[in-house]
Design an enzyme around this catalytic site. Structure first.
Site, short mmCIF file in Angstrom:
data_model
loop_
_atom_site.label_atom_id
_atom_site.label_comp_id
_atom_site.label_asym_id
_atom_site.label_seq_id
_atom_site.Cartn_x
_atom_site.Cartn_y
_atom_site.Cartn_z
CD GLU A 290 -2.57 -1.17 2.57
OE1 GLU A 290 -3.71 -1.62 2.66
OE2 GLU A 290 -1.82 -0.69 3.60
N PRO A 291 1.70 1.45 -0.99
CG PRO A 291 2.59 1.64 -3.22
CD PRO A 291 1.88 0.65 -2.02
N GLY A 292 1.87 5.03 -0.33
CA GLY A 292 1.49 6.18 -0.56
C GLY A 292 2.45 7.39 -0.98
NE ARG A 330 5.06 14.85 5.89
CZ ARG A 330 6.31 14.70 5.64
NH1 ARG A 330 6.77 15.20 4.75
NH2 ARG A 330 7.02 13.46 6.10
CE1 TYR A 334 3.82 13.14 11.70
CE2 TYR A 334 4.27 14.03 9.57
CZ TYR A 334 3.21 13.50 10.34
OH TYR A 334 2.13 12.78 10.10
CB CYS A 361 -1.50 34.27 13.90
SG CYS A 361 -1.02 35.39 15.31
CD GLU A 362 0.13 27.95 16.24
OE1 GLU A 362 -0.80 28.73 16.10
OE2 GLU A 362 0.61 27.38 16.85
C1 LIG Z 1 -0.15 5.41 6.08
C2 LIG Z 1 -0.53 4.24 5.59
C3 LIG Z 1 -0.18 3.76 4.31
C4 LIG Z 1 0.89 4.44 3.38
O1 LIG Z 1 2.19 4.69 4.01
P1 LIG Z 1 3.27 5.48 2.95
O2 LIG Z 1 4.27 5.73 4.08
O3 LIG Z 1 2.80 6.80 2.60
O4 LIG Z 1 3.64 4.78 2.02
C5 LIG Z 1 -0.32 2.37 3.90
N1 LIG Z 1 -1.15 1.74 4.57
C6 LIG Z 1 -1.61 2.18 5.74
C7 LIG Z 1 -2.39 1.09 6.63
C8 LIG Z 1 -1.35 3.25 6.18
O5 LIG Z 1 -1.63 3.68 7.35
#
Ligand SMILES: *Cc1c(COP(=O)(O)O)cnc(C)c1O
Length: 431
Positions: A290-292, A330, A334, A361-362
Site C-alpha cells: 500500500e504505497p502512498g 509536516r 514532525y 499567527c503561530e
Molecule cells: C499510511 C499508511 C499507508 C501508506 O504509507 P506510506 O508511508 O505513505 O507509503 C499504507 N497503509 C496504511 C494502513 C497506512 O496507515
C-alpha cells in the site's frame, strides 16, 4: 536536481516535467501545488510491474489514499488499474465520485463508525481491514442486514519498530492500530472471525510505519506474519489467501537521503519473503502493498510568492511566504525535511541562510529551517520540493486561509485538478 522530473531552464527558472514554475505561478497564482502526472504513473507502474514479476501473478499495489486523496488521483489509479486503500467515508465518497471501482479497495481505520460500515457495504468495498473485535461484531451484524458476506483482512501488529518518527510508527505491540500477535489477541480474533457467518476472513494486514529506507523492517514484519500464518495452519488448519504488507517505503526529500530504486527494493523483499513462504510450506499468499508517499510525493512541488525577509542580526533570518502550515503542516508536526529553492533565480549563489516561515499567527508555522537561498526579495517565487504526500491531504483552513489550487502538468500543458478555495468556500457552512 533532486529528482529527474525537475530542472532549470534558460531563464534560470525551476521546471517540473519541463514546465516553467514561474510561469505556472503567474498563470494560476500562489500558493500553488504542481503535479507531474507522468511521474505518478511511472511510480505506479514500477510498483505494479515489480510486484507482479517478483511476488508472482495476482500480487499488486494499492495506492494509499491518505497521502493525497482527490478525484484526479483516483482517475489515474483507475486508468492504471491498481487498487486503493481508504480510511474514511470521505475518501470512499471521493473515489466513488471519481468513478473508481471500489470492489478493488480496502477500508482501513481504527474506528470505523456505523455510518462508515454502512456506507462501505452499500458501495461494495472489496475488503474491510478489521482493526479490533468490536468492529468484527459490528461488520458481521451489518453485513447480515445487507444479506452479504463481507471479505475482510485482520490488521495485526507484528511487533516491529522501524525507528522512524514516533508519530509515523505503527507496527509496535502498543500501537493504537491492529491486534497484537504477541498477546494472543490475534488468535482470539481469527477464531472469532472464522466463526462469523457474514464475514469471510481472507488474510492479514500489517503496516509498520512510514519513510523507511531499509528493507530489514519489512522483511522482519513479513517473517513474523508468515510465522503466524504457519502457527494458524498447524493449530487450526486455517490458511490465508492474502498477505497485505502495508506501505511505508521512503522517499528522497533532501540530497543526503538515498534515491530508492523501488523495483530493486521489491525484488529484494520478494526474494526474502518468497523463500520464507517456500520453506514454511504454507499456501503462497497474494502479496499486496500500500504505497502512498512513494507514489505521489516526488510527483509534486509547491510554489509560493515571497513576501520579504527579516534579518535579526546575531540571530537568524526569515523569509516569509504566502502559504505555510495550512497547506503543509509536516514541519510543524514532525520536523520533516524538505528541499527549498528559489524557483525564480535558480542559478544565483545561495548564500542567504534562513528559516522559511508561513503566514499564520503561530511561531511554529515554519516550512524549513537552515535553508540556503539567493537572498529572496518580495515577489520571488519559492519552491518546496516533493510535496505530493501528506500536504494537500493534511491541509487545513487555519487562520481562514483558503486551500491552494493543484494543477497537473502533462505533455507540455497544464490544467487544474483541484480549484483554489474561495472566501465563499470558507464560509459555506457558517450559519
Ligand atoms: C499510511 C499508511 C499507508 C501508506 O504509507 P506510506 O508511508 O505513505 O507509503 C499504507 N497503509 C496504511 C494502513 C497506512 O496507515
Amino acid at each position: 536536481m533532486l529528482h529527474k522530473n525537475l530542472g532549470v531552464n534558460e531563464m534560470g527558472h525551476l521546471t517540473i516535467a519541463g514546465a516553467d514554475t514561474v510561469e505556472l505561478a503567474k498563470e494560476y497564482g500562489t500558493p500553488l501545488m504542481v503535479m507531474d502526472e507522468e511521474r505518478i504513473r511511472r511510480n505506479i507502474r514500477i510498483y505494479k510491474d515489480a510486484m507482479e514479476r517478483y511476488f508472482g501473478k495476482g500480487s499488486y499495489p494499492l495506492i494509499a489514499s491518505k497521502a493525497f486523496s482527490c478525484k484526479y488521483i483516483y482517475r489515474v489509479a483507475s486508468e492504471e488499474k491498481i487498487g486503493i486503500d481508504l480510511v474514511s467515508s470521505g475518501e470512499l465518497y471521493t473515489a466513488v465520485s471519481a468513478g473508481f471501482d471500489v470492489s478493488n479497495s480496502f477500508l482501513h481505520g481504527n474506528n470505523k463508525t456505523d455510518a462508515d460500515i454502512e456506507y462501505a457495504l452499500e458501495c461494495g468495498v472489496g475488503h474491510f481491514v478489521v482493526d479490533n473485535m468490536t468492529e468484527l461484531d459490528r461488520i458481521d451484524d451489518m453485513a447480515r442486514e445487507h444479506g452479504a458476506v463481507q471479505p475482510i483482512l485482520l490488521r495485526l501488529t507484528p511487533g516491529i519498530d522501524p525507528h522512524t518518527h514516533a508519530a509515523i510508527t505503527t507496527g509496535k505491540v502498543d500501537s493504537k492500530f491492529g491486534i497484537a500477535i504477541e498477546t494472543g489477541q490475534a488468535d482470539e480474533a481469527v477464531k472469532y472471525a472464522l466463526s462469523k457467518k457474514n464475514i469471510r476472513l481472507d488474510g492479514f494486514h500489517c503496516h509498520i510505519g512510514s519513510q523507511i529506507f531499509d528493507i530489514k523492517p519489512f522483511c522482519d514484519a513479513a517473517r513474523l506474519m508468515i510465522k503466524y500464518m504457519v502457527s494458524l495452519r498447524d493449530g487450526i488448519g486455517y490458511e490465508a489467501d492474502i498477505l497485505n504488507l502495508g506501505g511505508g517505503i521512503g522517499v528522497k526529500y533532501i540530497e543526503s537521503q538515498p534515491e530508492v530504486d523501488y523495483a530493486a527494493f521489491i525484488e529484494k523483499m520478494a526474494e526474502y519473503i518468497n523463500a520464507e513462504v517456500a520453506s514454511s510450506g504454507i499456501k503462497r499468499p497474494v502479496i499486496i502493498m500500500e504505497p502512498g508517499r512513494s507514489i505521489v510525493a516526488d510527483s509534486c512541488l509547491t510554489l509560493y510568492t515571497v513576501g520579504g525577509t527579516k534579518e535579526i542580526p546575531g540571530f537568524k533570518n526569515y523569509v516569509s511566504i504566502d502559504g505555510g502550515m495550512p497547506d503543509n503542516p509536516r514541519y510543524a508536526l514532525y520536523q520533516s525535511d524538505y528541499t527549498v529553492c528559489l524557483a525564480s533565480r535558480m542559478n544565483e549563489k545561495a548564500d542567504f541562510v534562513c528559516t522559511v516561515a508561513g503566514r499564520c499567527c503561530e511561531s511554529g508555522d515554519l516550512i524549513q529551517e537552515n535553508v540556503a537561498l539567493p537572498k529572496p526579495v518580495r515577489g520571488d517565487i519559492l519552491a518546496v520540493l516533493v510535496t505530493g504526500a501528506y500536504n494537500y491531504s493534511m491541509a487545513s483552513n487555519y487562520n481562514r486561509i483558503p486551500r491552494p489550487a493543484v494543477v497537473a502538468v502533462k505533455d507540455n500543458s497544464s490544467f487544474t485538478v483541484i480549484k483554489r478555495e474561495t472566501f465563499e468556500d470558507l464560509v459555506r457552512n457558517d450559519v
